[in-house]
Each structure stands twice: as structure tokens, then as C-alpha cells.
Enzyme design. Sequence first.
Site, PDB file in Angstrom:
ATOM      1  N   TYR A  40       0.839  -1.191   0.000  1.00 30.62           N
ATOM      2  CA  TYR A  40       0.000   0.000   0.000  1.00 30.62           C
ATOM      3  C   TYR A  40       0.878   1.247   0.000  1.00 30.62           C
ATOM      4  O   TYR A  40       1.819   1.355   0.770  1.00 30.62           O
ATOM      5  CB  TYR A  40      -0.926   0.034   1.225  1.00 30.62           C
ATOM      6  CG  TYR A  40      -1.886   1.183   1.130  1.00 30.62           C
ATOM      7  CD1 TYR A  40      -3.069   1.057   0.420  1.00 30.62           C
ATOM      8  CD2 TYR A  40      -1.581   2.428   1.684  1.00 30.62           C
ATOM      9  CE1 TYR A  40      -3.934   2.118   0.272  1.00 30.62           C
ATOM     10  CE2 TYR A  40      -2.447   3.497   1.544  1.00 30.62           C
ATOM     11  CZ  TYR A  40      -3.624   3.328   0.838  1.00 30.62           C
ATOM     12  OH  TYR A  40      -4.470   4.394   0.686  1.00 30.62           O
TER      13      TYR A  40
ATOM     14  N   HIS B  58     -10.289   8.942   5.187  1.00 30.51           N
ATOM     15  CA  HIS B  58      -9.424   7.799   4.918  1.00 30.51           C
ATOM     16  C   HIS B  58      -9.307   6.863   6.093  1.00 30.51           C
ATOM     17  O   HIS B  58      -8.517   5.935   6.070  1.00 30.51           O
ATOM     18  CB  HIS B  58      -8.026   8.278   4.522  1.00 30.51           C
ATOM     19  CG  HIS B  58      -7.948   8.662   3.091  1.00 30.51           C
ATOM     20  ND1 HIS B  58      -8.011   9.962   2.677  1.00 30.51           N
ATOM     21  CD2 HIS B  58      -7.851   7.926   1.977  1.00 30.51           C
ATOM     22  CE1 HIS B  58      -7.936   9.999   1.362  1.00 30.51           C
ATOM     23  NE2 HIS B  58      -7.846   8.782   0.917  1.00 30.51           N
TER      24      HIS B  58
ATOM     25  N   GLU C 125      -8.511   1.923 -10.134  1.00 35.43           N
ATOM     26  CA  GLU C 125      -8.931   3.319 -10.037  1.00 35.43           C
ATOM     27  C   GLU C 125      -7.757   4.208 -10.373  1.00 35.43           C
ATOM     28  O   GLU C 125      -6.738   4.169  -9.690  1.00 35.43           O
ATOM     29  CB  GLU C 125      -9.337   3.650  -8.604  1.00 35.43           C
ATOM     30  CG  GLU C 125     -10.709   3.193  -8.217  1.00 35.43           C
ATOM     31  CD  GLU C 125     -11.011   3.576  -6.766  1.00 35.43           C
ATOM     32  OE1 GLU C 125     -12.047   3.128  -6.276  1.00 35.43           O
ATOM     33  OE2 GLU C 125     -10.213   4.294  -6.133  1.00 35.43           O
TER      34      GLU C 125
ATOM     35  N   ASN D  53      -5.050   2.953  -7.712  1.00 31.94           N
ATOM     36  CA  ASN D  53      -5.484   2.104  -6.613  1.00 31.94           C
ATOM     37  C   ASN D  53      -6.215   0.931  -7.253  1.00 31.94           C
ATOM     38  O   ASN D  53      -6.610   1.000  -8.408  1.00 31.94           O
ATOM     39  CB  ASN D  53      -6.397   2.898  -5.686  1.00 31.94           C
ATOM     40  CG  ASN D  53      -6.550   2.208  -4.350  1.00 31.94           C
ATOM     41  OD1 ASN D  53      -5.865   1.226  -4.049  1.00 31.94           O
ATOM     42  ND2 ASN D  53      -7.473   2.711  -3.550  1.00 31.94           N
TER      43      ASN D  53
ATOM     44  N   TYR E 221      -9.463  -6.367   3.885  1.00 29.03           N
ATOM     45  CA  TYR E 221      -9.882  -4.993   3.647  1.00 29.03           C
ATOM     46  C   TYR E 221     -10.496  -4.837   2.260  1.00 29.03           C
ATOM     47  O   TYR E 221     -11.483  -4.149   2.074  1.00 29.03           O
ATOM     48  CB  TYR E 221      -8.681  -4.064   3.815  1.00 29.03           C
ATOM     49  CG  TYR E 221      -8.944  -2.662   3.349  1.00 29.03           C
ATOM     50  CD1 TYR E 221      -9.872  -1.863   4.004  1.00 29.03           C
ATOM     51  CD2 TYR E 221      -8.279  -2.139   2.247  1.00 29.03           C
ATOM     52  CE1 TYR E 221     -10.130  -0.583   3.571  1.00 29.03           C
ATOM     53  CE2 TYR E 221      -8.525  -0.850   1.808  1.00 29.03           C
ATOM     54  CZ  TYR E 221      -9.454  -0.075   2.468  1.00 29.03           C
ATOM     55  OH  TYR E 221      -9.708   1.187   2.036  1.00 29.03           O
ATOM     56  N   LYS E 222      -9.900  -5.483   1.289  1.00 29.32           N
ATOM     57  CA  LYS E 222     -10.411  -5.355  -0.071  1.00 29.32           C
ATOM     58  C   LYS E 222     -11.581  -6.308  -0.330  1.00 29.32           C
ATOM     59  O   LYS E 222     -12.127  -6.330  -1.434  1.00 29.32           O
ATOM     60  CB  LYS E 222      -9.285  -5.591  -1.076  1.00 29.32           C
ATOM     61  CG  LYS E 222      -8.247  -4.443  -1.074  1.00 29.32           C
ATOM     62  CD  LYS E 222      -7.224  -4.591  -2.178  1.00 29.32           C
ATOM     63  CE  LYS E 222      -6.135  -3.520  -2.101  1.00 29.32           C
ATOM     64  NZ  LYS E 222      -6.538  -2.202  -2.628  1.00 29.32           N
TER      65      LYS E 222
ATOM     66  N   ARG F 256      -2.296   8.700  -9.071  1.00 31.96           N
ATOM     67  CA  ARG F 256      -1.877   7.428  -8.512  1.00 31.96           C
ATOM     68  C   ARG F 256      -2.907   6.393  -8.908  1.00 31.96           C
ATOM     69  O   ARG F 256      -4.001   6.725  -9.327  1.00 31.96           O
ATOM     70  CB  ARG F 256      -1.750   7.498  -6.997  1.00 31.96           C
ATOM     71  CG  ARG F 256      -3.043   7.745  -6.263  1.00 31.96           C
ATOM     72  CD  ARG F 256      -2.816   7.794  -4.754  1.00 31.96           C
ATOM     73  NE  ARG F 256      -2.615   6.466  -4.207  1.00 31.96           N
ATOM     74  CZ  ARG F 256      -3.539   5.805  -3.489  1.00 31.96           C
ATOM     75  NH1 ARG F 256      -4.714   6.356  -3.250  1.00 31.96           N
ATOM     76  NH2 ARG F 256      -3.296   4.609  -3.014  1.00 31.96           N
TER      77      ARG F 256
END
Lengths: 321, 347
Positions: free
Chosen positions: B37, B194, B266, B226, B317-318, B224
Site C-alpha cells: 500500500y 481515509h 482506479e 489504486n 480490507y479489499k 496514482r
Amino acid sequence: MTINTEMKVRVTEIRQVADKVKRFRFERAGGGPMPVFSGGAHVIVSMRDGKALRRNPYSLMSSPEDTKGYEISVLRVENSRGGSAFLHEKLKEGDELVLSQPVNLFPFDQRGKKHIMMAGGIGITPFIAMMEQMERGGKAFELYYAVRTRSHGAYWKELQQRYGAHRVKIYCDAEKLFIPVGKILANQPLGTHLYVCGPAGMINGVLGKASELGWPRQNLHAEEFLAPPPGKAFQVRLAKSNRAIDVAPHQSILEALEANGVDAPYLCRGGACGQCETGVVSCDGGLEHNDHFLEPDEKASGKKIMICVSRITGNAVTLDL
Amino acid sequence: MNITFRNETFRDDYTFRNSPGAIRRFPFPFHEDKYMYSVNMEPHVPAGPDGHAYNKPIDVDEHYLAEMDDRAKVLKEDPLRYQALPHMMAAQWDTLELLMEAQAAGYPGHFTLEKNGDQWRWINRPMGIDQAFTFGDASTLPMEPLEFITRQAQGDFVIVDQRDGQLWCDAGMVTTQADWSLDFDIGMNFHEWHGPVPLAHEIGVFDRALKFLLNLQQGKPVRRLNWTMTINPRLDTSPENYHKWGPDRATVTPENVGDKVHLRCELQSLWRLPRSNAILFVIRCYLIKMEELVTVPKWARRFHRVLRGLPPELVDYKGLTRYRPTTVEWLSKFDDGLPTSPGIYPE
Ligand SMILES: Cc1cc2nc3c(=O)[nH]c(=O)nc-3n(C[C@H](O)[C@H](O)[C@H](O)COP(=O)(O)OP(=O)(O)OC[C@H]3O[C@@H](n4cnc5c(N)ncnc54)[C@H](O)[C@@H]3O)c2cc1C
Ligand code: FES
């Protein structure tokens, strides 16, 4: 959309607008529009003065929607190390300069129900652009403008004509008239924001009064036209690149690095934005913090320095660069 | 060159597909065989081989019309996916100008912007829109400027206001989000917004990211990438609609991995806006099916390795827990163990 962010400009007009104050208009050297900006923004003006490269921040005071050109107004300071003297005495119409993109560290709060501005001397510049933008957006505002004498004060007549004497009030030191700060601040509707731009003493006085009267911190905004103060010469050692660079009495650390081909990041060169924050590895004397960015505990820790305006009292400092 | 827009859906019968060209332009998010991350940003400058999603500052692709149609459907069911606090009007106009200029400059065959002082005319040929209006006067548009333009631009859009050394999420159009919600976030600051990312707080990445964003410069946008994964090519995987898409996670079998499991990328770009001094976040979602992804051998090998080695907190988390083993197993058939070249682009 341009990514090459430096703008090459030509000086298209220079005008004396008050004692010691000149206004400069810049348009793109190759033609084409300048970016729109927001009131309160400044640009860094890079000037080639003989061998020296000078870079000073100046607030934009033209209309933010005027994309044909930018205007700044510059006070010729006593003992100038070069910037304002160069602009006043050497720069000619038709000359070329380089401007950065606009950066705004002094924006007005879009939520504000009413905006009160207090300017001292050349500190009027950011407010001229702000008022233009506020007027267009239908926002309520008042300007209180302190000048030394009526001939030193730039733009006060134009501003009064444009916005009316009820919104633009002038106070002249020579006439023993001073901004009645306490009275103005005591009686404002909820949601009013206050902006001050002028000498350090004025800023501290006004903000102190506002806090005393219970104004919330978020409603107070100030910008000081801070220039790197001179001091003793010393040496900067760069820990990572293993170099030693001398800083002259009239140079900032940032300027000394640049003069030696080391590019360090900056946005304001006036101790406000935080971009030039640099780690201190060691220092054989005290750090002389001149910025408005670091918190008091960070200053006391001796681990960080804002290299655009701060110096040291000893002979050498080693930076994490 | 003009784009041929696909007629497809992101719901019900899920007819979304990528053409071979769209596969090669996909912004694949992994530059090495593992994933950590990070909030590392790079300048948002044109990059990549010809046709890549990085070529233009605001990317328009073959899914444009279908995505705009899906957005209209989401808004019809839930108008609160578009919100703007009253003080964000200057930022709305900034965003309208940015998106119109970028789309017209990037795709002149599809979009035209004519400016005459504050009298503007916007032509969007794919959607059949021809709108004359006065820039700065919201009453001359059929809806607020941000809603008007973001119904005609791919990606989610969030505008954050900068005040008191913080960023405040104060306006947005969010219909394609990966599991976060505008309704929940409007008015929140950067740290609150966040909050839930595991590991990130510990390493202080948000403090550094905040400092970086506060000094984001006009004319210097950054980007960036994601990523996450989605079952079925569903754009609207919002928390409000969890009941509609959450159960899909249990439907993955070894037989349907290639078609059902999607890598969801993303592309986030961040822009300092000129009049308002606010920051625009563009969060553009790209989907690719596993069977499309493995047509690029480098990506097949690499994604297999990334997914296999993902730390358990991130798997959780994902939301990949249920179908990751099946997907890793399926991908292993396309990983011959050969080394992969550096960088994200196809070989
Ligand atoms: C955000 C920002 C916006 C600004 N906007 C404007 C603007 O709109 N208009 C404007 O005129 N200025 C503005 N300034 C100030 C401007 O950038 C310069 O600092 C100013 O023009 C002086 O620059 P200089 O190079 O001529 O002088 P410097 O040599 O840098 O002088 C700075 C100050 O130090 C003093 N000084 C210099 N040498 C000595 C010495 N040996 N002993 C004692 N004192 C000394 C000078 O009297 C002067 O007051 C702004 C500054 C900032 C940070
Ligand atoms: S450059 Fe802004 S604080 Fe030093």
C-alpha cells in the site's frame, strides 16, 4: 492543462502608482492565455540581474479572470538586496521574465457570510484581487486600509470609487488616523472572516485583538510579506550529497543552495507554505526560526528548519539533503 | 481518431466487455510482482504507449456512453449520489471548465467548446447535447454546473475545499465507487475520510499525503493508481447497495472465474482548481475480466503472484477473502514462472 509550469512573460507596462510603488503588467512572451487564479494568490518572479538570479514572491493584484495578463505592485524597499531595486530601477517594458504558476496561501473562505480585510501599506495587493472576486460572487466585504501618507498609499482612490466609501475606508498615519480595530471587530455577524496583510506588528496586533474578543481561530487569516532576514555568514553541510556550501550574510540557505546548483523545493519563499521544510542532522549553534509554518514544539525540537527564511546563530549546520 | 462506443451494461445481464484495444490500454496497477500500500503520486503528464489510458489528462474510452447511462440510472434511484455544499459554486465552475476543455482538446471529433467571453457553447456529439450558457450563471444550465458536466464525464468526482490546513470533502458525483459513499463522506476531512485503511495510519502515509496535497500546485496535476476486485462488471458497488452485489462474492466457481472476476483499477488524478483554490479528485474506474487480463502474458504472471502474496489484512480490507483462493488457482495456469519485465505496460 500545460504541464510545463514556468511561464515566460514580457513586461508590457510599468507605471508608478504611488510614492515608491510601481505596477508591472506581464503577458505571455509567446502569446496565449495565463491561467485564471484565485484572489490572494502570489507568483514567484524570477529575475536575471546581471549574474544573479533573484526570485521573489509577489501577490497578483489584477482581476483573477483577466487571462490576458498578470499584474503585481511592488514597493521599493530600503536596503533592498536586489529584488525590488531591480524591478524599480532596471526592468524595462519589453523585457522578459519568468513567473511560476499562481499559488494561494491566503485564500478567502468560500463559506464566509462577510469578509473584513485590513491592509497596511503594500499589503493591499492581495485584497485588490480578492475584492474583485468577491464582488463578482456577490459576497459582502469591507476593506480597512492604513497608509503612511495619502501619496504613499496605492490605489485607495480607485478602490473607493469602485466599491464606495462605505466599503473602503482609508486611515492615514500622517493624519493621525488609525484603524479602530477593536470597534470594528466587536460588532460582526456570526460567520464573518477576518483577513490581515501588512507589517508583522500590525498582523500581531489585529489578530491579538480578535482573539481577545473571542473570534474563532478558523475565522482569522493573515499573510506577511516576509523576506529572508540577513544575519551572520555560516556554512551548510549536506549529509546525503556530502557537500559544504557557504551562506553569505545577505543570502538565505535556499538562495545559497540554488546559487550552487542544488535545487530544493519551494512555493512561497516566505516561510508560510511548508514546502521547503528540511531535516536538521546537527547544528553547532542555535536555529534562528523566522517562519510561520513550524509549530512551536517543532521549532524547539531543533530537528527541522524552513530554509527559505531561517538561519543559524553558529558556524555550521548539517542538513538532511 | 474517433472512438466506437460500445452498447453494454454494468448491471442485470452484465454485457460489459473490453475490446482487444481496450485491454492493451488498461492502466494495470502493478509495477512489480508484489503489492505494497502506498500513496505515492506521480505527475499526471501524458505517458504510456500509443492509445494508453495515460495518454490524455481526462480519458474517454469505448465505455463512455454505457457508463453515462449507468450513472443516470444510479442517480434516478438515488439523487444524493450528487451533492454540493453551497460554498462550492466556484469550484463547480472550475470543474466544468476543466472537464469541458480537456474533453474538447482530447477528442475534438466528439466534443466542442466555444468560448466568447462568458458566453459558452458546449457540444457533446455522442450524447447529443448542444448547450449554450453563460459561464458563472448557474441559471443558464439545466442543473448545477458540476452535475451537468459530471453526467458527461467518466469517473467519480470529489471536490475538496482547503481550509485551516485541512481538506474537506464538500462536493461530489459518486456513482461508481468501490465501497465508499458520498453521503457518508460529505463534510468530512481528509483523516476521517481515509480512516478505515489498515496499515496506512501506522506508517503515517496520510499525514505525508495531506501535506503533499495541501501544497498541490495549479498546473501540476498528479495521479496514482489504486485497485480492488469486483465480481461481475458492476460499477456501482456502493455500501448502500451492498445487498445487491455483496452476495455475488459467493458465486465464484473454478468454471466462471475468467468471466466473473474482475480486476478493478482506479486511476485517481488530483487537480488544484484555479478560482476556488479547491482540489478536484477524479477517480476513474477501469474494469477487466480475468479472461481478458490473461491475454497479456506479463499481466497474467504478475497478477497471479501479487494476489498469491497479498498480506491477509489487505485481503480482508479489499473484501477478497471468499474468492481469492479460487482465483489464484485459476490464474496459476497462466503463470509459467518466467520473470516479468519492470513497469506496468504490456510487453
Ligand atoms: C507571499 C508573499 C507575497 C508578497 N507580495 C508582495 C507584493 O505584492 N508587493 C511587494 O512589494 N512585496 C511583496 N512581497 C515581498 C517581496 O517578496 C520582497 O520580499 C520585497 O519586494 C523585498 O525584496 P528585495 O529583494 O527588494 O529585498 P530584500 O533584500 O529581500 O529585503 C527584505 C527586507 O529586509 C530588509 N533588509 C535587507 N537588507 C538589510 C540589511 N542589511 N539590514 C537590515 N535590513 C535589511 C529590507 O529593508 C527589506 O525590508 C511578498 C512576499 C511574500 C512572502
Ligand atoms: S518555501 Fe514556503 S515555507 Fe519555505
